[in-house]
Design a protein around this motif. Structure first.
Motif, mmCIF file in Angstrom:
data_model
loop_
_atom_site.group_PDB
_atom_site.id
_atom_site.type_symbol
_atom_site.label_atom_id
_atom_site.label_comp_id
_atom_site.label_asym_id
_atom_site.label_seq_id
_atom_site.Cartn_x
_atom_site.Cartn_y
_atom_site.Cartn_z
ATOM 1 N N GLN A 108 0.695 -1.191 -0.051
ATOM 2 C CA GLN A 108 0.095 0.030 0.045
ATOM 3 C C GLN A 108 0.877 1.328 -0.171
ATOM 4 O O GLN A 108 2.024 1.329 0.747
ATOM 5 C CB GLN A 108 -0.920 0.003 1.337
ATOM 6 C CG GLN A 108 -1.975 1.187 1.137
ATOM 7 C CD GLN A 108 -2.699 1.237 2.580
ATOM 8 O OE1 GLN A 108 -2.255 1.573 3.643
ATOM 9 N NE2 GLN A 108 -3.995 0.668 2.511
ATOM 10 N N GLY A 109 0.523 2.183 -0.884
ATOM 11 C CA GLY A 109 1.100 3.649 -0.979
ATOM 12 C C GLY A 109 0.172 4.524 -0.207
ATOM 13 O O GLY A 109 -1.078 4.128 0.082
ATOM 14 N N ASN A 110 0.542 5.621 0.199
ATOM 15 C CA ASN A 110 -0.046 6.780 0.914
ATOM 16 C C ASN A 110 -1.333 7.123 0.009
ATOM 17 O O ASN A 110 -2.463 7.512 0.524
ATOM 18 C CB ASN A 110 0.806 8.083 1.217
ATOM 19 C CG ASN A 110 1.601 8.598 -0.141
ATOM 20 O OD1 ASN A 110 2.275 7.882 -0.580
ATOM 21 N ND2 ASN A 110 1.349 9.878 -0.315
ATOM 22 N N HIS A 111 -1.339 7.299 -1.175
ATOM 23 C CA HIS A 111 -2.627 7.581 -2.096
ATOM 24 C C HIS A 111 -3.531 6.609 -2.007
ATOM 25 O O HIS A 111 -4.546 6.525 -2.051
ATOM 26 C CB HIS A 111 -2.139 7.881 -3.519
ATOM 27 C CG HIS A 111 -1.326 9.031 -3.692
ATOM 28 N ND1 HIS A 111 -2.202 10.389 -4.351
ATOM 29 C CD2 HIS A 111 -0.025 9.661 -3.586
ATOM 30 C CE1 HIS A 111 -1.180 11.143 -4.416
ATOM 31 N NE2 HIS A 111 0.016 10.899 -3.863
ATOM 32 N N LEU A 151 -4.156 -3.853 1.318
ATOM 33 C CA LEU A 151 -2.957 -4.087 0.955
ATOM 34 C C LEU A 151 -1.988 -3.937 2.241
ATOM 35 O O LEU A 151 -2.216 -3.116 3.054
ATOM 36 C CB LEU A 151 -2.464 -3.022 -0.141
ATOM 37 C CG LEU A 151 -3.123 -3.317 -1.410
ATOM 38 C CD1 LEU A 151 -2.689 -1.945 -2.373
ATOM 39 C CD2 LEU A 151 -2.369 -4.256 -2.107
ATOM 40 N N PRO A 152 -1.079 -4.714 2.204
ATOM 41 C CA PRO A 152 -0.121 -4.535 3.488
ATOM 42 C C PRO A 152 0.863 -3.514 3.260
ATOM 43 O O PRO A 152 0.932 -2.868 2.199
ATOM 44 C CB PRO A 152 0.846 -6.120 3.527
ATOM 45 C CG PRO A 152 0.645 -6.080 1.909
ATOM 46 C CD PRO A 152 -0.679 -5.908 1.410
ATOM 47 N N LEU A 153 1.222 -3.078 4.514
ATOM 48 C CA LEU A 153 2.329 -1.911 4.214
ATOM 49 C C LEU A 153 3.753 -2.279 3.887
ATOM 50 O O LEU A 153 4.549 -1.371 3.114
ATOM 51 C CB LEU A 153 2.578 -1.300 5.871
ATOM 52 C CG LEU A 153 1.245 -0.360 6.241
ATOM 53 C CD1 LEU A 153 1.601 0.213 7.882
ATOM 54 C CD2 LEU A 153 1.170 0.982 5.125
ATOM 55 N N GLN A 154 3.903 -3.609 4.053
ATOM 56 C CA GLN A 154 5.309 -3.983 3.427
ATOM 57 C C GLN A 154 5.217 -5.548 3.516
ATOM 58 O O GLN A 154 4.187 -6.146 3.892
ATOM 59 C CB GLN A 154 6.443 -3.730 4.630
ATOM 60 C CG GLN A 154 6.317 -4.349 6.074
ATOM 61 C CD GLN A 154 7.385 -3.611 7.041
ATOM 62 O OE1 GLN A 154 8.396 -3.241 6.557
ATOM 63 N NE2 GLN A 154 7.049 -3.821 8.319
ATOM 64 N N CYS A 196 14.606 -10.119 0.790
ATOM 65 C CA CYS A 196 14.061 -8.693 0.310
ATOM 66 C C CYS A 196 12.816 -8.429 0.757
ATOM 67 O O CYS A 196 11.967 -9.102 1.391
ATOM 68 C CB CYS A 196 13.836 -9.096 -1.022
ATOM 69 S SG CYS A 196 13.369 -7.525 -2.291
ATOM 70 N N LEU A 197 12.861 -7.084 1.192
ATOM 71 C CA LEU A 197 11.817 -6.274 1.784
ATOM 72 C C LEU A 197 11.274 -5.226 0.843
ATOM 73 O O LEU A 197 12.028 -4.340 0.258
ATOM 74 C CB LEU A 197 12.158 -5.682 3.174
ATOM 75 C CG LEU A 197 10.978 -4.854 3.829
ATOM 76 C CD1 LEU A 197 9.931 -5.813 4.476
ATOM 77 C CD2 LEU A 197 11.555 -3.659 4.709
ATOM 78 N N PHE A 198 9.720 -5.422 0.674
ATOM 79 C CA PHE A 198 9.132 -4.261 -0.069
ATOM 80 C C PHE A 198 8.277 -3.547 0.599
ATOM 81 O O PHE A 198 7.444 -4.010 1.396
ATOM 82 C CB PHE A 198 8.220 -5.132 -1.019
ATOM 83 C CG PHE A 198 9.039 -5.905 -2.050
ATOM 84 C CD1 PHE A 198 9.835 -5.474 -2.921
ATOM 85 C CD2 PHE A 198 8.793 -7.259 -2.068
ATOM 86 C CE1 PHE A 198 10.502 -6.220 -4.107
ATOM 87 C CE2 PHE A 198 9.558 -8.345 -3.057
ATOM 88 C CZ PHE A 198 10.436 -7.758 -3.792
ATOM 89 N N VAL A 199 8.486 -2.008 0.436
ATOM 90 C CA VAL A 199 7.883 -1.211 1.318
ATOM 91 C C VAL A 199 7.492 -0.006 0.477
ATOM 92 O O VAL A 199 8.347 0.519 -0.256
ATOM 93 C CB VAL A 199 8.323 -0.800 2.528
ATOM 94 C CG1 VAL A 199 9.712 -0.450 2.381
ATOM 95 C CG2 VAL A 199 7.630 -0.053 3.622
#
Length: 258
Positions: A63-66, A104-107, A115-118
């Motif tokens: 998830q993004g801020n928008h 949606l998850p934050l990360q 690997c970390l996605f955020v």
């Protein structure tokens, strides 16, 4: 196995179509989508349909801020233009799409080895602070032991690294040039915005990642730029009820206007 890292699509159908076509032509079989699927652009429903289908097929998405703002709805304290964008975008989406954004998850952790996605950073994912330079990148890498972090939010492509002794460095990547990622360092990749680049180059951004094939091999990252039909994206915006300033912003950020 080749991964495509894509972020900040911002409802820009033309850019997303071009990036997906290029990534698949380059042999990408796995996808990580780093948020801000909506906001600014004219085609949020189309973009979300593609993202939801990709997630159903195994893609990672955060998830993004928008995305958060659109899933929650506009707030009284918002700037009038921001409120108009959120309200218009929500009106284009069905309940399933809004629920997808909200859940949606934050990360997320990824298969390409540690690997970390955020979307924004690892030290405060919901605070939406930007990685403006080396100090914020180091803070993010120190917040999580992942060997590779991939972040969106910043619309310009960058690559940061941190050694075991705390020495940090950064690179401004050259598009199309593969860069080795030695395993004795931590790395933070900012692929740049797919739907709204802001470095004066009109081409959409994303990155290709090739994991290490063995302990003796280095992983590799290749930052890509893809031309797309900017005029069509602007015309689509003009056909909406969103603020006219969004067209000016897109053309100005791309270096196409004044």
């Amino acid at each position: 196995m080749r991964w495509a890292f894509i972020t900040d699509i911002h409802a820009n159908r033309q850019a997303f179509e071009a990036v997906l076509a290029d990534a698949r032509s380059q042999g990408a079989t796995h996808f990580a989508l780093l948020g801000d699927f909506v906001g600014y652009g004219a085609d949020p429903a189309w973009v979300l349909n593609q993202v939801m289908a990709m997630v159903a097929d195994g893609a990672i998405a955060v998830q993004g801020n928008h995305d958060e703002a659109v899933s929650q709805g506009s707030m009284p304290g918002m700037h009038p233009d921001a409120r108009a964008v959120v309200d218009w975008t929500r009106a284009q989406l069905n309940e399933a799409q809004l629920q997808f954004l909200a859940r949606l998850p934050l990360q997320a952790r990824g298969e390409p080895g540690h690997c970390l996605f955020v979307h924004a950073n690892a030290f405060d994912p919901r605070g939406w602070e930007y990685i403006l330079g080396r100090s914020e990148a180091v803070r993010s890498m120190n917040a999580n032991p992942a060997r590779l972090q991939v972040c969106g939010h910043m619309h310009d492509p960058m690559l940061f690294h941190l050694s075991g002794t705390g020495k940090a460095g950064d690179f401004r990547p050259v598009a199309g040039v593969a860069m080795p990622l030695p395993g004795h360092r931590q790395w933070l990749v900012v692929p740049g915005a797919c739907g709204q680049p802001r470095d004066g180059n009109p081409a959409a951004c994303y990155a290709l990642f090739d994991p290490a094939r063995s302990e003796l091999d280095d992983a590799r990252i290749t930052f890509q730029r893809v031309a797309y039909d900017v005029d069509a994206a602007c015309n689509a915006l003009r056909a909406t009820d969103m603020p006219a300033a969004l067209v000016d912003r897109l053309t100005r950020r791309l270096g196409l206007g004044e």
